[in-house]
Design a protein around this motif. Structure first.
Motif, PDB file in Angstrom:
ATOM      1  N   ARG A   1       0.828  -1.206   0.000  1.00  0.00           N
ATOM      2  CA  ARG A   1       0.000   0.000   0.000  1.00  0.00           C
ATOM      3  C   ARG A   1       0.866   1.261   0.000  1.00  0.00           C
TER       4      ARG A   1
ATOM      5  N   LEU B   1       1.949   1.795  -3.482  1.00  0.00           N
ATOM      6  CA  LEU B   1       0.860   2.321  -4.298  1.00  0.00           C
ATOM      7  C   LEU B   1       0.662   3.818  -4.047  1.00  0.00           C
ATOM      8  N   GLU B   2       0.680   4.198  -2.811  1.00  0.00           N
ATOM      9  CA  GLU B   2       0.530   5.620  -2.489  1.00  0.00           C
ATOM     10  C   GLU B   2       1.715   6.440  -3.009  1.00  0.00           C
TER      11      GLU B   2
ATOM     12  N   PHE C   1       1.282   2.337 -11.048  1.00  0.00           N
ATOM     13  CA  PHE C   1       0.200   2.036 -10.116  1.00  0.00           C
ATOM     14  C   PHE C   1      -0.573   0.808 -10.593  1.00  0.00           C
ATOM     15  N   THR C   2      -0.864   0.758 -11.883  1.00  0.00           N
ATOM     16  CA  THR C   2      -1.573  -0.386 -12.453  1.00  0.00           C
ATOM     17  C   THR C   2      -0.703  -1.639 -12.414  1.00  0.00           C
TER      18      THR C   2
ATOM     19  N   CYS D   1       1.663  -2.336 -10.296  1.00  0.00           N
ATOM     20  CA  CYS D   1       1.747  -2.810  -8.916  1.00  0.00           C
ATOM     21  C   CYS D   1       0.471  -3.542  -8.505  1.00  0.00           C
ATOM     22  N   LEU D   2      -0.683  -3.026  -8.916  1.00  0.00           N
ATOM     23  CA  LEU D   2      -1.938  -3.732  -8.624  1.00  0.00           C
ATOM     24  C   LEU D   2      -1.955  -5.123  -9.237  1.00  0.00           C
TER      25      LEU D   2
ATOM     26  N   VAL E   1      -7.987  -1.119  -2.413  1.00  0.00           N
ATOM     27  CA  VAL E   1      -7.876  -0.624  -3.795  1.00  0.00           C
ATOM     28  C   VAL E   1      -9.049   0.290  -4.123  1.00  0.00           C
TER      29      VAL E   1
ATOM     30  N   ALA F   1      -7.391   1.222 -12.266  1.00  0.00           N
ATOM     31  CA  ALA F   1      -7.646   0.094 -11.371  1.00  0.00           C
ATOM     32  C   ALA F   1      -8.641  -0.901 -11.951  1.00  0.00           C
TER      33      ALA F   1
END
Length: 266
Positions: A95, A98-99, A110-111, A113-114, A126, A139
């Motif tokens: 997290r 992501l932040e 970001f994508t 990492c998701l 998420v 996302a």
């Protein structure tokens, strides 16, 4: 021995001094019998990025995930940071990463990492991040995969439930198709040995007199319990003898006046 620690440490120092990062990378990858944390600290602040990547790799291999991620973030080695966070399996570290991508406005990573850390992220986290920062578009692949996994799980549960219900229905049908069990003893009027017998007509009890003599009639004429027609002359009831009275009909003294042979013996 090719994996001797003293030899490995000496060679690694030579590679470091000569700034041969490829040989050093090959050495630490294939020969783990080294002082890894000392080498990580020695390369952590090296002026060349590849040596700092080696430092991040050594921290990662020794489960110093946070230090490794921080080094990768400083050097903009975001793929290394994502792989390290995935290996850690720590949702808090993921997290934070992501932040970090949200903060630097790197929506593509970001994508990534998701997608890479999918197994370690909760959908509510998420959803919160995408709602707060308007990242639904980036996302969406994550949510599509989440819905797909939920659908597969529900289908499996439904299939298992259907199989169980069919099995129960089949068992009920087999139970209903079987004829009822008949208690032969009860239908024929017999009782179990441990249960008392009910008396039959006229006092007939097939098991009543076997223990202490013939205590009951087996359907015959009733026994006479009144006074004997012979008076006291038949069999003696004296407790001292159970034999018939041999004194004739005159009583216990053969010479009495009622003796059938007078008062004399032969």
């Amino acid at each position: 021995n090719q994996n001797n620690q003293a030899v490995n440490d000496t060679l690694n120092q030579l590679f470091l001094d000569s700034e041969d990062h490829e040989s050093l990378r090959h050495s630490v990858t294939n020969y783990e019998n080294i002082d890894q944390l000392s080498l990580a600290k020695a390369t952590e602040y090296h002026e060349l990025t590849e040596f700092r990547r080696i430092s991040a790799y050594l921290y990662r291999r020794n489960q110093k995930f946070k230090q490794s991620i921080e080094l990768s973030k400083k050097d903009r080695q975001y793929r290394d940071a994502i792989e390290t966070s995935q290996e850690s399996g720590d949702e808090d570290l993921i997290r934070d990463l992501l932040e970090f991508f949200i903060e630097i406005e790197d929506k593509e990573f970001f994508t990534v990492c998701l997608y890479t850390c999918y197994d370690y992220l909760s959908p509510d986290i998420v959803m919160e991040l995408t709602y707060r920062f308007g990242l639904y578009e980036y996302a969406m692949p994550y949510f599509v995969q989440t819905i797909k996994d939920l659908t597969v799980k529900v289908d499996k549960l439904q299939s298992k439930n259907e199989v169980r219900e069919k099995r129960e229905e089949k068992a009920q049908e087999q139970q209903m198709s079987q004829p009822p069990m008949i208690d032969i003893y009860q239908d024929l009027g017999f009782m179990m040995p441990n249960q008392p017998m009910l008396p039959g007509p006229d006092g007939f009890n097939p098991g009543g007199g076997m223990g202490g003599g013939m205590g009951s009639n087996f359907g015959g004429p009733p026994m006479i319990t009144g006074p004997s027609p012979y008076g006291d002359r038949g069999f003696s009831t004296n407790n001292n003898q159970n034999q018939p009275n041999r004194g004739g009909y005159g009583g216990p003294n053969s010479g009495g006046p009622n003796s059938g042979f007078g008062g004399n013996r032969f």
